[in-house]
Design a protein around this motif. Structure first.
Motif, PDB file in Angstrom:
ATOM      1  N   TYR A  66       0.823  -1.207   0.000  1.00 58.61           N
ATOM      2  CA  TYR A  66       0.000   0.000   0.000  1.00 58.61           C
ATOM      3  C   TYR A  66       0.863   1.266   0.000  1.00 58.61           C
ATOM      4  CZ  TYR A  66      -3.431   3.438   1.715  1.00 58.61           C
ATOM      5  OH  TYR A  66      -4.239   4.538   1.863  1.00 58.61           O
ATOM      6  N   LEU A  67       1.958   1.241   0.762  1.00 56.67           N
ATOM      7  CA  LEU A  67       2.846   2.401   0.857  1.00 56.67           C
ATOM      8  C   LEU A  67       3.961   2.398  -0.188  1.00 56.67           C
ATOM      9  CD1 LEU A  67       3.234   2.686   4.728  1.00 56.67           C
ATOM     10  CD2 LEU A  67       1.830   4.101   3.239  1.00 56.67           C
ATOM     11  N   ARG A  68       4.003   1.336  -1.008  1.00 54.21           N
ATOM     12  CA  ARG A  68       5.053   1.193  -2.027  1.00 54.21           C
ATOM     13  C   ARG A  68       6.441   1.328  -1.388  1.00 54.21           C
ATOM     14  NH1 ARG A  68       1.011   4.217  -4.560  1.00 54.21           N
ATOM     15  NH2 ARG A  68       2.076   6.199  -4.197  1.00 54.21           N
ATOM     16  N   ALA A  69       6.590   0.723  -0.232  1.00 55.69           N
ATOM     17  CA  ALA A  69       7.806   0.867   0.557  1.00 55.69           C
ATOM     18  C   ALA A  69       9.036   0.194  -0.051  1.00 55.69           C
ATOM     19  CB  ALA A  69       7.571   0.347   1.976  1.00 55.69           C
ATOM     20  N   PRO A  70       8.920  -0.998  -0.642  1.00 57.15           N
ATOM     21  CA  PRO A  70      10.145  -1.682  -1.083  1.00 57.15           C
ATOM     22  C   PRO A  70      10.965  -0.925  -2.117  1.00 57.15           C
ATOM     23  CG  PRO A  70       8.312  -3.232  -0.942  1.00 57.15           C
ATOM     24  CD  PRO A  70       7.732  -1.858  -0.774  1.00 57.15           C
ATOM     25  N   GLY A  71      10.362  -0.079  -2.919  1.00 60.44           N
ATOM     26  CA  GLY A  71      11.098   0.587  -3.985  1.00 60.44           C
ATOM     27  C   GLY A  71      11.677   1.940  -3.623  1.00 60.44           C
ATOM     28  N   LEU A  72      11.526   2.375  -2.377  1.00 64.01           N
ATOM     29  CA  LEU A  72      11.942   3.720  -2.001  1.00 64.01           C
ATOM     30  C   LEU A  72      13.216   3.669  -1.157  1.00 64.01           C
ATOM     31  CD1 LEU A  72      11.272   6.712  -2.140  1.00 64.01           C
ATOM     32  CD2 LEU A  72       9.830   6.448  -0.133  1.00 64.01           C
ATOM     33  N   VAL A  73      14.281   4.278  -1.660  1.00 64.76           N
ATOM     34  CA  VAL A  73      15.543   4.341  -0.915  1.00 64.76           C
ATOM     35  C   VAL A  73      15.374   5.285   0.268  1.00 64.76           C
ATOM     36  CG1 VAL A  73      17.989   4.953  -1.034  1.00 64.76           C
ATOM     37  CG2 VAL A  73      16.866   3.876  -3.006  1.00 64.76           C
TER      38      VAL A  73
END
Length: 252
Positions: free
Chosen positions: A15-22
């Protein structure tokens, strides 16, 4: 109703698109507790005060914006880090933390949520080409003096903000919650009348004054209370869980 911890974490990450954000810290599950989640306690920072309150509230999971394991910090489990982790592990409580993913999210993000609290209509990102600049640009429904807008901020956030009054009418606003004062120059380039962040640096005063805009520092903690509440409410609705936000006051 209970939900598997793994299911809740997987959904929140997506939901937060966390894995792709450095980021400057790991996002998502930082400490693993019991396998089933019924009750979420949320707060801004995973301080000892919040953990103690979560234990008293019977939390299965603590959800925060400021978690642990920041880049550059000592990896040793000593002092306050040892005591905090011991509290979580002793009581089998999970810690779920989202930093930049929670700042930037278009629905539950800190910056969008603060805009809703202050009556700002979001136009778009402050710096579209910089994914780490999570600030936004927006407008007020009616122009107002900077002092009037500062009073609105004080009423909503419950603390007196630092105001650098440029003696100008405020209509177009740029903002970045927390420690976002360094983006004031991008805001000036975008043509704002006022820039708002949580904190201020010494040079912030000069940037605002010499460029003829107003500036508000409304508090790091105070500006970042709303995203984690919105995320906790969202997860509670999605999985029929209990959710309680606990305010641990912080004047910074």
């Amino acid at each position: 109703m209970a939900i598997a911890l793994s299911t809740l974490v997987e959904h929140a990450d997506r939901y937060l698109r966390a894995p792709g954000l450095v980021d400057y810290c790991p996002n998502g599950l930082q400490v693993e507790g019991r396998a089933q989640v019924r009750r979420i306690v949320s707060g801004v920072t995973a301080s000892q005060a919040l953990l103690d309150a979560a234990v008293q509230a019977g939390a299965d999971l603590v959800l925060v914006h400021h978690g642990y394991f920041w880049k550059g910090e000592s990896p040793c489990i000593t002092g306050i880090k040892q005591r905090r982790l011991k509290t979580l592990l002793t009581h089998d409580i999970s810690l779920l933390a989202y930093h930049l993913p929670l700042d930037v999210h278009p629905e539950v993000g800190n910056n969008v949520q603060l805009a809703r609290q202050l009556g700002i209509t979001v136009e778009g990102p402050l710096a579209p080409d910089n994914p780490r600049c999570v600030g936004l640009l927006g407008t007020l429904a009616q122009p107002m003096p900077a002092g009037d807008f500062a009073r609105r901020v004080q009423q909503v956030l419950g603390r007196e903000p630092l105001l650098i009054d440029g003696d100008n009418m405020i209509r177009r606003v740029g903002w970045c919650t927390g420690g976002g004062q360094g983006y004031i120059d991008q805001a000036i380039a975008a043509g704002v009348d006022l820039y708002l962040s949580g904190e201020a640096s010494e040079q912030t005063f000069h940037s605002a004054r010499e460029n003829g805009i107003s500036f508000i520092a409304a508090g790091h903690h105070a500006t970042e209370r709303y995203g984690v509440q919105a995320l906790g409410d969202y997860l509670a609705r999605r999985f029929s869980l209990e959710h309680q936000f606990i305010e641990c006051a912080n004047p910074i």
